[in-house]
Design a protein around this motif. Structure first.
Motif, short mmCIF file in Angstrom:
data_model
loop_
_atom_site.label_atom_id
_atom_site.label_comp_id
_atom_site.label_asym_id
_atom_site.label_seq_id
_atom_site.Cartn_x
_atom_site.Cartn_y
_atom_site.Cartn_z
N VAL A 46 -4.40 -5.69 4.93
CA VAL A 46 -4.95 -5.35 3.62
C VAL A 46 -6.45 -5.12 3.73
CG1 VAL A 46 -5.31 -6.16 1.26
CG2 VAL A 46 -3.13 -6.58 2.38
N LYS A 47 -7.15 -5.99 4.47
CA LYS A 47 -8.59 -5.81 4.67
C LYS A 47 -8.87 -4.52 5.44
CE LYS A 47 -12.77 -8.08 6.38
NZ LYS A 47 -13.33 -6.88 7.03
N ASP A 48 -8.05 -4.22 6.44
CA ASP A 48 -8.21 -3.00 7.21
C ASP A 48 -8.04 -1.77 6.31
OD1 ASP A 48 -8.65 -1.78 9.83
OD2 ASP A 48 -6.57 -1.10 9.69
N ASP A 49 -7.06 -1.83 5.43
CA ASP A 49 -6.85 -0.73 4.48
C ASP A 49 -8.07 -0.54 3.59
OD1 ASP A 49 -4.32 -0.29 5.47
OD2 ASP A 49 -3.24 -0.96 3.69
N LEU A 50 -8.64 -1.65 3.13
CA LEU A 50 -9.82 -1.57 2.28
C LEU A 50 -11.03 -1.03 3.03
CD1 LEU A 50 -9.53 -4.89 0.23
CD2 LEU A 50 -9.57 -2.57 -0.72
N ASP A 51 -11.19 -1.48 4.27
CA ASP A 51 -12.33 -1.02 5.07
C ASP A 51 -12.27 0.49 5.31
OD1 ASP A 51 -13.30 -3.59 5.20
OD2 ASP A 51 -12.52 -4.00 7.21
N LYS A 67 -7.73 0.53 -5.36
CA LYS A 67 -8.68 -0.32 -4.63
C LYS A 67 -8.82 -1.69 -5.28
CE LYS A 67 -13.39 -0.19 -2.72
NZ LYS A 67 -14.07 -1.28 -3.44
N GLU A 68 -8.94 -1.74 -6.61
CA GLU A 68 -9.16 -3.02 -7.28
C GLU A 68 -7.95 -3.94 -7.12
OE1 GLU A 68 -10.08 -4.65 -11.80
OE2 GLU A 68 -10.76 -2.64 -11.21
N ALA A 69 -6.76 -3.39 -7.29
CA ALA A 69 -5.55 -4.20 -7.13
C ALA A 69 -5.40 -4.68 -5.69
CB ALA A 69 -4.32 -3.40 -7.55
N THR A 70 -5.84 -3.86 -4.74
CA THR A 70 -5.78 -4.26 -3.32
C THR A 70 -6.76 -5.39 -3.05
OG1 THR A 70 -5.17 -1.99 -2.71
CG2 THR A 70 -5.95 -3.44 -0.94
#
Length: 282
Positions: free
Chosen positions: A220-225, A244-247
């Motif tokens: 999940v962090k990798d997706d956000l990055d 993005k916010e829900a993630t």
């Protein structure tokens, strides 16, 4: 316990562990091109999060820092399997990536055939290292059982297959969660649970829950990055699927759940596992 912060533990263990990896491969692999290709990717700047997590669990169970090198064979096996998966992931027939950690990917440096064989070599050498470890038979068998389950066709390889066969299909949130659980989380879960077995720590659902939560949090962090990059614009990622916010909310909840789980663990120094959660802070 002497070391309370995961970053300090990582810095204390990493140099000796890196030296162990390269020296052992250099000594054991005689075919020069194969050896160079295997070492190239093992030495490509990885942070060794998975094997250091395994060693941190062992340390948290009361094993002294000076005794940790006897577990390097098992921790090294985890790193070899992780590295093999990255080599194969980068291949033209899979993710088709030219670079890994700022360096040419293995197939761009050595060619597709040698890259496939380098990955094959790392995977099989990992189980050789476990078999040759000085740990007792029950611990070696536990490592083989957990790694083959979590990194093979019941875990990571299944996730890789879903990834390449469903890349043109929009996955549901549950399907994406299962994909990431297999492809990313399962090897992290293996590292933590193997660490507990090696230290004779009675594995509880709390530590397993912690491992599962941080394993998914990694992806999940990798997706956000990577959110907003052109490369990820059409991929199955959590920000593309739920926003993005829900993630970000999902990542925060995973970290909270991981913290609550590990705080319930008994006969276990919780400092390293709790401080490891700082990795997920923005």
């Amino acid at each position: 316990m002497e070391i309370k912060k995961f970053t300090e533990f990582h810095e204390a263990i990493l140099p000796e562990f890196n030296e162990f990896l390269i020296n052992k491969l250099t000594m054991e692999i005689k075919q020069p091109t194969l050896r160079d290709a295997m070492i190239y990717s093992v030495n490509a700047g990885g942070k060794r999060v998975r094997p250091i997590l395994m060693l941190a669990v062992i340390y948290s169970c009361g094993v002294k820092k000076e005794d940790l090198p006897k577990y390097f064979d098992i921790a090294g096996a985890i790193e070899l399997i992780h590295t093999y998966s990255l080599i194969h992931d980068d291949l033209p027939e899979m993710d088709n990536d030219d670079y890994r950690r700022g360096k040419l990917s293995n197939h761009k440096k050595f060619g597709t055939g040698p890259a496939v064989l380098a990955g094959d070599g790392l995977l099989t050498q990992a189980f050789y290292w476990i078999a040759k470890s000085d740990l007792d038979t029950s611990k070696r068998m536990a490592a083989v059982r957990i790694l083959s389950h979590n990194a093979g066709p019941m875990g990571m390889v299944a996730g890789q297959m879903t990834d390449i066969t469903k890349e043109d299909k929009k996955l549901s949130e549950n399907e994406l969660t299962e994909l990431h659980r297999q492809k990313t989380a399962d090897l992290i879960v293996a590292a933590i649970t193997i660490g507990a077995f090696c230290a004779d720590h009675s594995l509880s659902k709390n530590l397993v829950d912690y491992a599962n939560k941080i394993g998914l949090a990694f992806q999940v962090k990798d997706d956000l990055d990577d959110y907003g990059s052109l490369e990820d614009a059409d991929k199955n990622t959590f920000p593309n699927l739920i926003g993005k916010e829900a993630t970000e909310d999902r990542l925060n909840n995973l970290v909270k759940d991981a913290l609550n789980a590990v705080l319930k663990e008994e006969k276990f120094d919780k400092n390293l596992m709790v401080s490891f959660l700082d990795y997920f802070k923005n």
